[in-house]
Design a protein around this motif. Structure first.
Motif, short mmCIF file in Angstrom:
data_model
loop_
_atom_site.label_atom_id
_atom_site.label_comp_id
_atom_site.label_asym_id
_atom_site.label_seq_id
_atom_site.Cartn_x
_atom_site.Cartn_y
_atom_site.Cartn_z
N GLU A 122 39.30 97.28 21.60
CA GLU A 122 39.71 96.19 22.49
C GLU A 122 38.48 95.65 23.22
O GLU A 122 37.62 96.41 23.64
CB GLU A 122 40.75 96.69 23.48
N PHE A 123 38.45 94.36 23.41
CA PHE A 123 37.29 93.72 24.06
C PHE A 123 37.17 94.17 25.52
O PHE A 123 38.14 94.19 26.27
CB PHE A 123 37.46 92.21 23.99
N ARG A 124 35.94 94.53 25.92
CA ARG A 124 35.66 94.91 27.30
C ARG A 124 34.26 94.43 27.67
O ARG A 124 33.29 94.75 26.99
CB ARG A 124 35.78 96.42 27.51
N LEU A 125 34.19 93.67 28.76
CA LEU A 125 32.91 93.16 29.25
C LEU A 125 32.83 93.36 30.76
O LEU A 125 33.47 92.64 31.51
CB LEU A 125 32.74 91.68 28.90
N PRO A 126 32.07 94.37 31.23
CA PRO A 126 31.83 94.49 32.66
C PRO A 126 30.94 93.33 33.13
O PRO A 126 29.88 93.09 32.55
CB PRO A 126 31.10 95.83 32.78
N ILE A 127 31.37 92.63 34.14
CA ILE A 127 30.69 91.41 34.59
C ILE A 127 29.53 91.78 35.52
O ILE A 127 29.72 92.50 36.49
CB ILE A 127 31.68 90.48 35.31
N VAL A 177 35.10 88.98 21.30
CA VAL A 177 35.85 87.91 21.97
C VAL A 177 35.58 86.61 21.25
O VAL A 177 34.47 86.37 20.78
CB VAL A 177 35.46 87.80 23.47
N GLU A 178 36.62 85.79 21.10
CA GLU A 178 36.48 84.51 20.43
C GLU A 178 36.74 83.38 21.41
O GLU A 178 37.45 83.55 22.40
CB GLU A 178 37.48 84.38 19.26
N GLU A 179 36.16 82.24 21.11
CA GLU A 179 36.40 81.04 21.91
C GLU A 179 37.89 80.73 21.91
O GLU A 179 38.55 80.77 20.88
CB GLU A 179 35.61 79.88 21.30
N GLY A 180 38.44 80.45 23.08
CA GLY A 180 39.87 80.14 23.18
C GLY A 180 40.75 81.34 23.45
O GLY A 180 41.95 81.20 23.67
N ARG A 181 40.18 82.55 23.45
CA ARG A 181 40.96 83.78 23.61
C ARG A 181 41.49 83.91 25.03
O ARG A 181 40.79 83.66 26.00
CB ARG A 181 40.07 84.98 23.26
N SER A 182 42.73 84.35 25.15
CA SER A 182 43.29 84.66 26.47
C SER A 182 42.81 86.04 26.89
O SER A 182 42.85 86.99 26.10
CB SER A 182 44.82 84.64 26.41
N LEU A 183 42.34 86.15 28.12
CA LEU A 183 41.76 87.39 28.62
C LEU A 183 42.30 87.69 30.02
O LEU A 183 42.96 86.86 30.64
CB LEU A 183 40.23 87.27 28.66
N THR A 184 41.98 88.89 30.50
CA THR A 184 42.39 89.29 31.84
C THR A 184 41.17 89.84 32.59
O THR A 184 40.37 90.57 32.02
CB THR A 184 43.47 90.38 31.78
N ILE A 185 41.05 89.44 33.86
CA ILE A 185 40.00 90.00 34.70
C ILE A 185 40.61 91.13 35.53
O ILE A 185 41.53 90.91 36.32
CB ILE A 185 39.39 88.93 35.63
N VAL A 226 35.90 93.45 35.42
CA VAL A 226 35.82 93.67 33.98
C VAL A 226 36.73 92.69 33.26
O VAL A 226 37.90 92.54 33.62
CB VAL A 226 36.20 95.12 33.61
N LEU A 227 36.18 92.03 32.25
CA LEU A 227 36.93 91.08 31.44
C LEU A 227 37.42 91.81 30.20
O LEU A 227 36.63 92.39 29.45
CB LEU A 227 36.00 89.92 31.05
N VAL A 228 38.75 91.82 29.97
CA VAL A 228 39.33 92.59 28.87
C VAL A 228 40.33 91.74 28.09
O VAL A 228 40.82 90.72 28.58
CB VAL A 228 40.03 93.87 29.37
#
Length: 626
Positions: free
Chosen positions: A180-185, A207-215, A260-262
């Motif tokens: 699963e995508f995880r990006l600590p900001i 992560v792809e352009e247009g993807r729905s994510l959660t902070i 974190v963006l997930v």
């Protein structure tokens, strides 16, 4: 598959990290006015180092000054290899030692020592410098690391260092792009006309352009409007890459470094974590039970307290300590995540380690709790299977044996339990993952239905293709089939739709569609071009293809050829009249006389009967099929 890595420059202030980064990349990472004036790095600096068809490498230049230690930790937490920068004219300094300890706590295993400013010392002195540095590195992650002699101003050794970095990373495993995508900001800012932008290193997944994510931990729902990697637009970003993401749905003020963006809800948001930690070798002050600490994990910096279960203080301890961190604010953590602990005042690094359990409970003081934490550290057999399947999604018993170090019999017994689901004859997954994929498919179908209400559904092949970057095909097939069995999904040939959808004309075009059909019906069998009716009704061009197919599938219109269409009522009436007034075999002349059509319409009409399987041609006559 292309692999992505991020390396870090670490070391004492003024040992030449930023200058070395510029020599390697031709990019000056000191971009702030204060950095230019004071000639030190305050914020994290980033630059592209190398890229070919197989590899992309980015550089983080982390600040070396003691006051900017938190930025250093935030930067180095996401890297795959560290270049330890040591100036030839100064050697290992106190800040260098602290950086070394932090790198060890963060689990960095690959390192290269770059000795800079070699032109400042005599050639015969270089060997003595190397011996001194080598002695200082004993017992650290850099023990045995290769030494590279460089001078950033004359560019001596720069090409060799760059080649060494590339060769080392080519032999190294990349981060998990399947998780699963995880990006600590680590950076948040706004761009005029674009909105909020966040930066960070992708820990795992893609992560792809247009993807729905959660902070997280705030739970803000956002969308990745645009991605950039080193100031170039990208359609996707993968584990190991530095990326800037332009977000829709959140203001700059709502986000901060450490968030974190997930892409999934399956990340723990917590304030209490069970940990295994080690302390620094030269601990200046005693660490006491429940004393305040500052925890650096990912890019987050959170105050909290340390809780011991087998002691009340800690001075010198070379072995790991099992304990708990109770934090003042929520963080996002997973088992295995690394952290560093610092004392708020007087400031010093206390230690660091890894997360045993991101959702810690309250325990009693005593040996029983330490034994429980020790078992948890190793992980119960069932939990180890869950952890592996969470990462890998779908595995066979044989693959689970390799990845969990459990025996086949134990695994087979445990796989009968509730958390697990058998996908096919050989593979297993998690029930929660099945439900998550069901939800993703439902949401994707729902989005498609909203955009294309006239279509029967989404092609199964397209649905599979859109999700195969994240899940194995066998698992997707399993979830779709199960969804069909429960009625959640409905399949019609190659098309799939969800249970609450039926193709329909959009409400804002419904009246005009009805007017078009009335005009077509009014003209009977002597119709004009279909586009004439369509345009006269004021229907939009982009809708024509889908609307025409929808009306054909529903039987409201019937094509004679590519340009002429009859209203379904008139077509069916004409067929019925023809059937009643002709024998089993008839010719064009008879049909023209019965229907009163010219050859312009009659021939396409009869050919349509052939296409629909009502008649077949035999020389110059038509024969009704029985």
């Amino acid at each position: 598959m292309k692999r992505f890595f991020t390396i870090g420059m670490a070391g004492h202030i003024d040992h030449g990290k930023t200058t070395l980064t510029k020599a390697l990349t031709n990019v000056d990472t000191d971009r702030l006015k204060e950095e230019k004036e004071r000639q030190i790095s305050i914020e994290l600096g980033f630059a592209p180092l190398y890229e070919d068809d197989e590899l992309q490498i980015s550089v983080i230049d982390v600040p070396g000054h003691e006051r900017f230690i938190r930025q250093m930790i935030a930067g180095v937490a996401g890297i795959d290899l560290v270049v330890l920068v040591v100036a030839a004219d100064e050697g290992v300094m106190p800040q260098t030692r602290e950086h070394l300890e932090i790198l060890g706590f963060l689990g960095i295993k690959q390192g290269i020592v770059a000795i800079t400013k070699m032109d400042r010392v005599e050639e015969e002195f270089i060997e003595l410098v190397q011996d001194d540095i080598r002695e200082e590195l004993v017992g650290t992650v850099f023990e045995g690391a290769p030494f590279m002699l460089t001078d950033s101003l004359s560019l001596k050794g720069i090409a060799a260092l760059k080649e060494k970095i590339i060769c080392t990373l080519k032999e190294q495993d990349t981060r998990d792009v399947k998780g699963e995508f995880r990006l600590p900001i680590d950076q948040v800012f706004s761009v005029k006309g674009q909105g909020t932008v966040v930066r960070g290193t992708v820990y795992e997944g893609a992560v792809e352009e247009g993807r729905s994510l959660t902070i997280l931990p705030k739970g803000l729902e956002v969308r990745a409007r645009q991605l950039q990697v080193h100031h170039k637009q990208a359609s996707a970003a993968f584990a190991g890459q530095r990326v800037a993401i332009n977000l829709a749905g959140a203001a700059k003020e709502e986000i901060q470094r450490g968030d974190v963006l997930v892409s999934s809800e399956h990340f723990a948001v917590t304030r209490t974590i069970d940990v295994s930690m080690k302390v620094v070798e030269d601990l200046e002050y005693m660490v006491k039970q429940r004393m305040p600490i500052k925890c650096h994990i990912g890019t987050a910096e959170v105050m909290g307290r340390i809780v011991f279960f087998d002691r009340n203080d800690l001075t010198e301890e070379r072995e790991e300590v099992l304990c708990q961190l109770r934090l003042d604010n929520e963080i996002v953590a997973k088992r295995g995540d690394r952290f560093v602990l610092r004392r708020p005042s007087p400031q010093e690094t206390i230690g660091g380690g890894w997360v045993i359990d991101p959702i810690g409970r309250k325990y009693r003081f005593g040996l029983a709790t330490i034994e429980e934490l020790d078992k948890k550290k190793i992980g119960t057999p069932e939990q180890r299977i869950i952890d592996v399947l969470t990462e890998e999604k779908c595995l066979s018993v044989g693959e689970l044996v390799l990845k969990t170090s459990l025996d086949e019999g134990t695994i087979k017994d445990l796989l009968q339990n509730e958390p697990f689901v058998q996908v096919n004859k050989s593979d297993y997954t998690l029930k929660k993952l099945q439900l998550l994929i069901e939800e993703e498919i439902y949401d994707q179908l729902n989005d498609f239905h909203q955009m294309h209400p006239l279509k029967q559904g989404l092609k199964k092949a397209e649905l599979l293709q859109s999700l195969q970057n994240h899940y194995p095909k066998a698992l997707l097939e399993f979830v779709i089939n199960k969804g069909e069995e429960t009625g959640l999904f409905i399949r019609n040939g190659q098309f799939i739709r969800h249970q609450h959808f039926n193709p329909h004309v959009p409400s804002n075009w419904q009246k005009r569609t009805e007017n078009m059909l009335l005009s077509l019906q009014k003209d009977g069998l002597q119709v004009a071009y279909f586009t004439d009716y369509y345009n006269a009704a004021g229907l939009p061009d982009h809708l024509q293809g889908d609307l025409k197919k929808f009306l054909k599938d529903s039987g409201e219109i019937v094509p004679l050829d590519d340009v002429f269409y009859l209203h379904g009522i008139h077509f069916r009436d004409a067929v019925e009249r023809l059937k009643q007034q002709t024998a089993d075999v008839f010719d064009v002349g008879e049909a023209k006389e019965i229907l009163g059509l010219s050859r312009k319409y009659m021939i396409p009409f009869l050919e349509r009967l052939d296409t629909l399987g009502m008649t077949y041609r035999e020389e110059n006559k038509r024969v009704w099929k029985k």
